[in-house]
Each structure stands twice: as structure tokens, then as C-alpha cells.
Enzyme design. Structure first.
Site: not given
Ligand code: URA
Length: 227
Positions: A104
Site C-alpha cells: 500500500d
Molecule cells: N497488507 C496490507 O494490508 N497492506 C500492505 O501493504 C501489505 C500487506
């Protein structure tokens, strides 16, 4: 051993288009061994070419990056793209480089970027159980119940049909855990912690499979392929 026309290498590796190769060879000192080349159609060996005294980029490129916050793992998002942290010519390579899976925008840590489709498939295939280790900072203390639910497996996240596999969890302090998961579902860690009535306030991936961040600083990367 790869031999082809010089303009073929230059365009494949993103230095310039085939059409611009002649101009490129006037501006840059491109040599085959000790001999400077001006003819873009000359057949050359990848490993014997230098551009301004640097060897050519690898034919296949895989890098490990320490992703900073606020860059997105996408080719077409409107925000700042992770690829903007790399040499601009790498965005013109053919085949294209892409992140292997995604983090993310607000997640930091280990991410691979590659043009190697086979490697991508190997590392993202649900069948392969590649471990991913996250350091998770939580809004509320982690409860024993939550630890039990997450490590036992079987939890079904909102909108998913299939139950989760067991995760490994180490409690570092009341609001910090290390979480190892083998799946790679959408926003998985945030959704897992949400499902046990907690909330992720910071997320950092320490390792992806065998690839940890050792030695890399935020925003830095290293090339893993040497072909
Ligand atoms: N899980 C998440 O919620 N976000 C990420 O960036 C990676 C794994």
C-alpha cells in the site's frame, strides 16, 4: 551469450528508441571493447558493450527496494509512482519492469521489482506459500484472543470466501507485532487486524521470501540479477 544489433539492445534496455540510436551514439561514447561504435546496426555482444564507461544494464532486471511511504506500486496511478525512484530509462525497458505483488501507499519495506515473469509467478502463486514478514504497529494492545484467532487460521475476511491460513505472530510489545503470512490478499494485514477489532497504524515489510532489507536505507535498492 546474447548477440544482436546495437540499436536492439539500446531500445530493449530503455536507453533510446531504435530511431534515436544514431543520435544517441553521437552523444554517448558507446564502445565494443576499445572501439567506439557509430553504426546502430552493428551486431554486438551484450557483455562487451560500454556506454560512457559503464557496462550495459542487465538483460533481465530484478531489484530489491526499501519502499518508502507515499509512493504507489502502480504504473498508472495519479500519485508518485515507485518507478520514479529508479533510473528513468528503466521505465522504457521492454519487457516492462513491475512490482512483484504490491504494498500500500503508506506501507514501507521490502519489495521486488522485476521483468521476470517466471519469478513473478513463482513468488506470487498462492500454491508456493512464500513467507512475508511484517512489523505491524497497532492502535490498541494486541489481545490474547486476537493472537489465537490469527495464528490458528480459518478466519474469513469480509468479502473473501476462503479462510485464511495460520499466521505466525511474535509480540514485540503491547502494540507492536511481527506477523508472518504466506498469502498475499488485498490489504491482507490491515484486514486481518481489523477483523480482530484492532487497527494498523504503521506497516513495514521486513522480508519477502528470502529477501530481507539488510543494508538498504529507505528508498534505496539493489540489483539482484547479473545477466
Ligand atoms: N497488507 C496490507 O494490508 N497492506 C500492505 O501493504 C501489505 C500487506
Amino acid at each position: 551469450m546474447e548477440i544482436k544489433r546495437l540499436d536492439g539492445f539500446l531500445s530493449k534496455l530503455g536507453y533510446c528508441s531504435r530511431g534515436d540510436a544514431r543520435k544517441f551514439l553521437k552523444i554517448h561514447e558507446v564502445k565494443d571493447g576499445e572501439i567506439r561504435i557509430f553504426d546502430p546496426s552493428k551486431k554486438v555482444l551484450h557483455s562487451s558493450i560500454t556506454i560512457d564507461n559503464e557496462t550495459l544494464d542487465p538483460l533481465s532486471l530484478t531489484i530489491l527496494m526499501y519502499k518508502p511511504k507515499d509512493v504507489v506500486c502502480s504504473h498508472d496511478d495519479s500519485g508518485k509512482l515507485i518507478y520514479s525512484l529508479l533510473p528513468p530509462r528503466w521505465q522504457n525497458r521492454n519487457p516492462k519492469i513491475s512490482t512483484i505483488g504490491r504494498l500500500d501507499k503508506d506501507t514501507t519495506g521490502a519489495i521486488l521489482i522485476s521483468d521476470d515473469g517466471e519469478l513473478n509467478h513463482h513468488l506470487t502463486s498462492p500454491k508456493k506459500d512464500i513467507p512475508k514478514v511484517y512489523k505491524v504497529t497497532l492502535a490498541h494492545p494486541i489481545s490474547d484472543d486476537a493472537i489465537e484467532i490469527l495464528t490458528k487460521g480459518g478466519l474469513i475476511l469480509n468479502g473473501d470466501g476462503k479462510p485464511l491460513l495460520p499466521a505466525k505472530l511474535i509480540k514485540i510489545d503491547e502494540t507492536t507485532i511481527l506477523l508472518e503470512i504466506v498469502e498475499g490478499r488485498y490489504h491482507q494485514v490491515k484486514r486481518m487486524l481489523g477483523a480482530v477489532k484492532n487497527r494498523v497504524v504503521q506497516l513495514h515489510r521486513e522480508s519477502f521470501g528470502e529477501f530481507g532489507l539488510d543494508g538498504l536505507q529507505i528508498g534505496e535498492y539493489k540489483i539482484l540479477t547479473l545477466k
